[in-house]
Design a protein around this motif. Structure first.
Motif, short mmCIF file in Angstrom:
data_model
loop_
_atom_site.label_atom_id
_atom_site.label_comp_id
_atom_site.label_asym_id
_atom_site.label_seq_id
_atom_site.Cartn_x
_atom_site.Cartn_y
_atom_site.Cartn_z
N GLU A 145 9.45 71.27 34.63
CA GLU A 145 9.80 72.58 35.16
C GLU A 145 8.55 73.46 35.15
N LEU A 146 8.45 74.28 36.15
CA LEU A 146 7.33 75.21 36.26
C LEU A 146 7.50 76.31 35.23
N GLU A 201 6.95 79.62 35.03
CA GLU A 201 6.64 80.70 35.98
C GLU A 201 5.93 81.88 35.35
N SER A 230 2.19 80.90 35.11
CA SER A 230 1.55 80.36 36.31
C SER A 230 1.19 81.51 37.23
N ASN A 231 0.13 81.32 38.01
CA ASN A 231 -0.30 82.33 38.98
C ASN A 231 -0.70 81.61 40.27
N TRP A 283 -1.51 76.84 37.48
CA TRP A 283 -0.16 76.31 37.32
C TRP A 283 0.02 75.78 35.91
#
Length: 183
Positions: free
Chosen positions: A80-81, A83, A86-87, A93
């Motif tokens: 799963e990312l 979020e 992350s940018n 990421w």
């Protein structure tokens, strides 16, 4: 242990030792001992691309980790990312991966990537690199693999320089992380 289970390990060890002598002619006896142990305990193959030697150290590959997981009947791998950290605009990421060995045994690993810590050859693919790194870390935890994966380390390939630029810059470490060859 039955003779039938010992035979394939002995064959793999012989094949790996033979392959390493061809691929890495300056391999040391201590590096060969490490290879023998990786072959015996994890069933990793040099010819299949499960292991690579970079800067005198062994690294497992993503495909090698997946083979270990398959042989040991990994239940699932999910990602799963992350979020919040992350940018996408900056190409940064972060992923979280979870490896389930059973219904009750879960192992988590995080992986990050941005243009500063991936090879110039994969610029633009930082999201996939981050996910692969997360999966690799979770798999290494799940199966007790103490060597780093090649995908987890920084860039080994530097962008090509013009002859004028290369004359101005001092030599750079081959792994691109500025610590004189250590991962």
């Amino acid at each position: 242990m039955r003779a039938s289970s010992i035979q394939p390990k002995a064959k793999l060890i012989r094949e790996n030792l033979r392959a390493v002598k061809q691929l890495y002619p300056h391999v040391t006896s201590s590096q060969m001992l490490v290879l023998r142990e990786l072959s015996r305990t994890l069933g990793l193959s040099v010819r299949s691309g499960d292991l690579l030697m970079l800067d005198t150290r062994w690294y497992v590959t993503h495909s090698g980790l997946l083979r270990v997981a398959q042989r040991r009947r990994c239940l699932s791998i999910t990602t799963e990312l992350a979020e919040g950290v992350s940018n996408p605009k900056e190409g940064r990421w972060v992923f979280k991966a979870t490896v389930a060995k059973s219904e009750t045994q879960h192992f988590v690993g995080y992986g990050d990537a941005d243009p500063s810590n991936v090879s110039f050859l994969v610029h633009g693919a930082e999201m996939r690199v981050a996910e692969t790194r997360a999966v690799n870390r979770a798999l290494r935890k799940a199966y007790g693999i103490g060597i780093c994966s090649v995908e987890e380390i920084g860039s080994f390939a530097e962008p090509p320089q013009s002859s004028r630029e290369s004359k101005k810059l001092p030599p750079q470490p081959s792994n691109g992380n500025g610590n004189n060859g250590g991962p």
